[in-house]
Design a protein around this motif. Sequence first.
Motif, short mmCIF file in Angstrom:
data_model
loop_
_atom_site.label_atom_id
_atom_site.label_comp_id
_atom_site.label_asym_id
_atom_site.label_seq_id
_atom_site.Cartn_x
_atom_site.Cartn_y
_atom_site.Cartn_z
N THR A 70 0.81 -1.21 0.00
CA THR A 70 0.00 0.00 0.00
C THR A 70 0.86 1.27 0.00
O THR A 70 2.06 1.22 0.28
N LYS A 71 0.20 2.38 -0.29
CA LYS A 71 0.89 3.68 -0.21
C LYS A 71 1.38 3.93 1.20
O LYS A 71 2.45 4.49 1.41
N GLU A 72 0.59 3.52 2.17
CA GLU A 72 1.00 3.70 3.57
C GLU A 72 2.24 2.86 3.88
O GLU A 72 3.11 3.30 4.63
N ASN A 73 2.34 1.66 3.32
CA ASN A 73 3.55 0.85 3.48
C ASN A 73 4.77 1.59 2.94
O ASN A 73 5.82 1.66 3.59
N ARG A 75 5.13 4.84 2.44
CA ARG A 75 5.42 5.99 3.30
C ARG A 75 6.19 5.56 4.54
O ARG A 75 7.15 6.21 4.96
N SER A 76 5.73 4.50 5.15
CA SER A 76 6.36 4.00 6.37
C SER A 76 7.80 3.54 6.10
O SER A 76 8.71 3.81 6.89
N ASN A 79 9.90 6.77 5.54
CA ASN A 79 10.13 7.46 6.81
C ASN A 79 11.11 6.72 7.70
O ASN A 79 11.97 7.32 8.35
N TYR A 92 6.35 -5.74 6.32
CA TYR A 92 5.13 -4.97 6.13
C TYR A 92 4.05 -5.90 5.64
O TYR A 92 4.33 -6.89 4.99
#
Length: 93
Positions: A70-73, A75-76, A79, A92
């Motif tokens: 995912t996009k959140e993966n 991003r994480s 970061n 993830y």
Amino acid sequence: QSCSPDPTYKFHFYVQIFVSNAKSIGVVDKNISFGYEGTVFTNVNSAILQKGLQINTRNCIAGLGGKDITKENIRSMFNSLLTGDGETVEYYN
């Protein structure tokens, strides 16, 4: 490449060119090799160490079993690479 005396030469050459000025390198793998890290990460990390480069490396393993990354993966992962927090190998999904 299979006919050259050292088929890994080009790989190591390109790794040195592309990462020699980097502070951190993140590798996203969709598999796990023997041990606990991904196959691509093992090869990239080996090339970095053989060239004597001092670069922080991070292996992000995601998408196992065909799961979506995912996009959140992403991003994480990014970061985590920027802050230096976390382990060398992170999972993830």
